[in-house]
Design a protein around this motif. Structure first.
Motif, PDB file in Angstrom:
ATOM      1  N   LEU A  99     -41.138  87.429  27.651  1.00 11.41           N
ATOM      2  CA  LEU A  99     -39.721  87.261  27.354  1.00 11.41           C
ATOM      3  C   LEU A  99     -38.922  88.095  28.347  1.00 11.41           C
ATOM      4  O   LEU A  99     -39.191  89.278  28.526  1.00 11.41           O
ATOM      5  N   ASP A 100     -37.963  87.474  28.991  1.00 11.34           N
ATOM      6  CA  ASP A 100     -37.095  88.172  29.941  1.00 11.34           C
ATOM      7  C   ASP A 100     -35.685  88.183  29.358  1.00 11.34           C
ATOM      8  O   ASP A 100     -34.983  87.173  29.376  1.00 11.34           O
ATOM      9  N   LYS A 101     -35.285  89.323  28.847  1.00 14.31           N
ATOM     10  CA  LYS A 101     -33.988  89.432  28.181  1.00 14.31           C
ATOM     11  C   LYS A 101     -32.822  89.441  29.170  1.00 14.31           C
ATOM     12  O   LYS A 101     -31.699  89.167  28.789  1.00 14.31           O
ATOM     13  N   THR A 102     -33.090  89.726  30.444  1.00 13.30           N
ATOM     14  CA  THR A 102     -31.992  89.754  31.420  1.00 13.30           C
ATOM     15  C   THR A 102     -31.412  88.368  31.661  1.00 13.30           C
ATOM     16  O   THR A 102     -30.227  88.232  31.932  1.00 13.30           O
ATOM     17  N   ASP A 103     -32.259  87.321  31.582  1.00 14.03           N
ATOM     18  CA  ASP A 103     -31.722  85.966  31.734  1.00 14.03           C
ATOM     19  C   ASP A 103     -32.073  85.086  30.535  1.00 14.03           C
ATOM     20  O   ASP A 103     -32.020  83.860  30.623  1.00 14.03           O
ATOM     21  N   ASP A 104     -32.440  85.728  29.412  1.00 11.30           N
ATOM     22  CA  ASP A 104     -32.737  85.036  28.157  1.00 11.30           C
ATOM     23  C   ASP A 104     -33.728  83.893  28.388  1.00 11.30           C
ATOM     24  O   ASP A 104     -33.488  82.741  28.015  1.00 11.30           O
ATOM     25  N   ALA A 105     -34.848  84.220  29.036  1.00 10.87           N
ATOM     26  CA  ALA A 105     -35.840  83.209  29.390  1.00 10.87           C
ATOM     27  C   ALA A 105     -37.197  83.562  28.791  1.00 10.87           C
ATOM     28  O   ALA A 105     -37.526  84.734  28.593  1.00 10.87           O
ATOM     29  N   THR A 106     -37.968  82.527  28.542  1.00 12.25           N
ATOM     30  CA  THR A 106     -39.343  82.676  28.075  1.00 12.25           C
ATOM     31  C   THR A 106     -40.252  82.041  29.111  1.00 12.25           C
ATOM     32  O   THR A 106     -40.065  80.876  29.490  1.00 12.25           O
ATOM     33  N   TYR A 107     -41.246  82.807  29.569  1.00 12.51           N
ATOM     34  CA  TYR A 107     -42.195  82.342  30.574  1.00 12.51           C
ATOM     35  C   TYR A 107     -43.600  82.350  29.979  1.00 12.51           C
ATOM     36  O   TYR A 107     -43.910  83.166  29.105  1.00 12.51           O
ATOM     37  N   PHE A 108     -44.445  81.477  30.496  1.00 16.41           N
ATOM     38  CA  PHE A 108     -45.834  81.426  30.080  1.00 16.41           C
ATOM     39  C   PHE A 108     -46.741  81.438  31.309  1.00 16.41           C
ATOM     40  O   PHE A 108     -46.579  80.617  32.211  1.00 16.41           O
ATOM     41  N   LEU A 109     -47.680  82.365  31.310  1.00 21.45           N
ATOM     42  CA  LEU A 109     -48.772  82.357  32.276  1.00 21.45           C
ATOM     43  C   LEU A 109     -49.921  81.635  31.584  1.00 21.45           C
ATOM     44  O   LEU A 109     -50.324  82.026  30.481  1.00 21.45           O
ATOM     45  N   ARG A 110     -50.406  80.579  32.196  1.00 21.37           N
ATOM     46  CA  ARG A 110     -51.467  79.772  31.598  1.00 21.37           C
ATOM     47  C   ARG A 110     -52.733  79.843  32.434  1.00 21.37           C
ATOM     48  O   ARG A 110     -52.695  79.678  33.653  1.00 21.37           O
ATOM     49  N   ILE A 111     -53.830  80.069  31.721  1.00 23.52           N
ATOM     50  CA  ILE A 111     -55.145  80.037  32.345  1.00 23.52           C
ATOM     51  C   ILE A 111     -55.974  79.041  31.550  1.00 23.52           C
ATOM     52  O   ILE A 111     -56.129  79.169  30.341  1.00 23.52           O
ATOM     53  N   GLN A 112     -56.494  78.051  32.253  1.00 23.15           N
ATOM     54  CA  GLN A 112     -57.279  77.008  31.613  1.00 23.15           C
ATOM     55  C   GLN A 112     -58.718  77.059  32.106  1.00 23.15           C
ATOM     56  O   GLN A 112     -59.004  77.557  33.192  1.00 23.15           O
ATOM     57  N   ALA A 113     -59.607  76.504  31.280  1.00 23.21           N
ATOM     58  CA  ALA A 113     -61.019  76.400  31.640  1.00 23.21           C
ATOM     59  C   ALA A 113     -61.577  75.155  30.968  1.00 23.21           C
ATOM     60  O   ALA A 113     -60.993  74.626  30.019  1.00 23.21           O
ATOM     61  N   PHE A 114     -62.720  74.702  31.472  1.00 18.25           N
ATOM     62  CA  PHE A 114     -63.408  73.586  30.829  1.00 18.25           C
ATOM     63  C   PHE A 114     -64.891  73.901  30.758  1.00 18.25           C
ATOM     64  O   PHE A 114     -65.436  74.652  31.585  1.00 18.25           O
ATOM     65  N   VAL A 159     -68.081  78.177  30.825  1.00 18.79           N
ATOM     66  CA  VAL A 159     -66.819  77.519  31.159  1.00 18.79           C
ATOM     67  C   VAL A 159     -66.438  77.839  32.599  1.00 18.79           C
ATOM     68  O   VAL A 159     -66.785  78.886  33.136  1.00 18.79           O
ATOM     69  N   GLN A 160     -65.740  76.906  33.205  1.00 20.59           N
ATOM     70  CA  GLN A 160     -65.278  77.069  34.577  1.00 20.59           C
ATOM     71  C   GLN A 160     -63.755  77.212  34.568  1.00 20.59           C
ATOM     72  O   GLN A 160     -63.049  76.406  33.956  1.00 20.59           O
ATOM     73  N   LEU A 161     -63.269  78.247  35.245  1.00 26.36           N
ATOM     74  CA  LEU A 161     -61.839  78.525  35.291  1.00 26.36           C
ATOM     75  C   LEU A 161     -61.117  77.599  36.265  1.00 26.36           C
ATOM     76  O   LEU A 161     -61.684  77.184  37.278  1.00 26.36           O
ATOM     77  N   LEU A 162     -59.870  77.312  35.939  1.00 29.41           N
ATOM     78  CA  LEU A 162     -58.986  76.555  36.817  1.00 29.41           C
ATOM     79  C   LEU A 162     -57.920  77.499  37.369  1.00 29.41           C
ATOM     80  O   LEU A 162     -57.789  78.632  36.910  1.00 29.41           O
ATOM     81  N   THR A 163     -57.167  77.042  38.335  1.00 27.17           N
ATOM     82  CA  THR A 163     -56.120  77.856  38.947  1.00 27.17           C
ATOM     83  C   THR A 163     -55.044  78.180  37.910  1.00 27.17           C
ATOM     84  O   THR A 163     -54.514  77.274  37.265  1.00 27.17           O
ATOM     85  N   PRO A 164     -54.711  79.465  37.733  1.00 28.69           N
ATOM     86  CA  PRO A 164     -53.654  79.841  36.789  1.00 28.69           C
ATOM     87  C   PRO A 164     -52.292  79.310  37.246  1.00 28.69           C
ATOM     88  O   PRO A 164     -52.058  79.117  38.433  1.00 28.69           O
ATOM     89  N   PHE A 165     -51.396  79.090  36.289  1.00 33.81           N
ATOM     90  CA  PHE A 165     -50.060  78.659  36.646  1.00 33.81           C
ATOM     91  C   PHE A 165     -49.019  79.264  35.722  1.00 33.81           C
ATOM     92  O   PHE A 165     -49.321  79.722  34.638  1.00 33.81           O
TER      93      PHE A 165
END
Length: 119
Positions: free
Chosen positions: A45-60, A73-79
Motif C-alpha cells: 500500500l502506497d499512501k502517498t498516491d493512494d495506490a495498491t501494488y502487487f508483486l506476483r510470483i508464480q510457479a507450476f 515446482v518451477q518458478l516463472l518471472t516475477p511481475f
C-alpha cells in the motif's frame, strides 16, 4: 511489469520449501492455486498516491501436485502490477522507483532463502 533482474525464471524447488519461505516473506496464496499452478502475492500500500501494488510470483508443478510438500515446482518471472478498483490489476505502466526497489529487494531475499534451503 516483469522483473527480470534475477536468475529466477525456470528454477525448480520443492513446493513445501517455497510455501514456507514465501509466507515468511509476507506473500499469500489464498485460493490462487490448483494442482498444477500457484500464485503468491505480496501486497504493498502506497499512501502517498493512494495506490495498491502487487508483486506476483508464480510457479507450476513439474513433478507431483500442488499443495503436496514434495511436489517440484518451477518458478516463472516475477511481475508487478497496480490494482485499480473495480477493474483489477494493470501491469503495463510506469511504477514508482520506491515500489520497484522494494520488489527487487523482496525477490532477492526470497531467492537467496530458496537457494539456501535447497542445499
Amino acid at each position: 511489469m516483469k522483473i527480470e533482474d534475477f536468475d529466477f525464471h525456470g528454477k525448480e524447488f520443492q513446493f513445501g520449501s517455497l510455501e514456507r519461505i514465501m509466507k515468511k516473506n509476507g506473500f499469500i496464496h489464498e485460493g490462487q492455486w490448483d494442482y498444477e499452478r500457484v500464485t503468491f502475492d505480496y501486497k504493498m500500500l502506497d499512501k502517498t498516491d493512494d495506490a495498491t501494488y502487487f508483486l506476483r510470483i508464480q510457479a507450476f508443478a513439474v513433478q507431483g501436485e500442488i499443495p503436496k510438500e514434495d511436489a517440484e515446482v518451477q518458478l516463472l518471472t516475477p511481475f508487478l502490477g497496480r490494482h485499480y478498483y473495480p477493474h483489477g490489476v494493470e501491469y503495463d505502466e510506469d511504477f514508482p522507483n520506491k515500489i520497484v526497489t522494494k520488489c527487487k529487494n523482496k525477490i532477492e531475499s526470497v531467492y537467496n532463502e530458496l537457494v539456501e534451503a535447497d542445499k
